[in-house]
Scaffold this active site. Sequence first.
Site, short mmCIF file in Angstrom:
data_model
loop_
_atom_site.label_atom_id
_atom_site.label_comp_id
_atom_site.label_asym_id
_atom_site.label_seq_id
_atom_site.Cartn_x
_atom_site.Cartn_y
_atom_site.Cartn_z
CG ASP A 173 -5.15 5.17 2.76
OD1 ASP A 173 -5.26 4.75 3.94
OD2 ASP A 173 -4.13 5.74 2.34
NE ARG A 218 -4.55 1.35 1.53
CZ ARG A 218 -4.41 1.99 0.38
NH1 ARG A 218 -5.31 1.85 -0.57
NH2 ARG A 218 -3.37 2.78 0.17
CB CYS A 231 -0.98 -0.02 1.17
SG CYS A 231 -0.27 0.23 2.81
#
Length: 150
Positions: free
Chosen positions: A122, A14, A8
């Site tokens: 996100d 994440r 990420c």
Amino acid sequence: MTKILMVCLGNICRSPLAEGILKSKLPHDKFVVDSAGTAHYHIGNPPDKRSITVAKKYGIDISNLKGRQFGVHDFDEFDLIYVMDESNYKNVLSLARNDLDRTKVKFILNEIYPNQNFDVPDPYYGEIPEFENVFKMLDEACSNIANTLL
């Protein structure tokens, strides 16, 4: 041994969640799962407290993970590289040296929605419900990855 990398932006929300989830679904003697970020913002830092909290709720401990930045060497180290969004995809591919490198890079949500290239949102600027939502997406995708690999 199959090696899988989750990527990420900052490697604190994440990708550590995806790493922890997939690790929990695969035998440790046959698979290595790691995570990285495309940016250098959080190198050496633990995952976001909200990611740690949500993972812990589901019996997964990611508190010992440390942020690191994706590098060209990761193409040599890993067999599969799962990215969380289009920006990560472009950033990782920009470092690819050849077609073999490029074939390793996949959108993680394509494991649920083939060829759709959907982004995992996100959750950084959100609260626990956004992190829960991301966990559930990643859990489903990681279940499909594990089922394919096992």
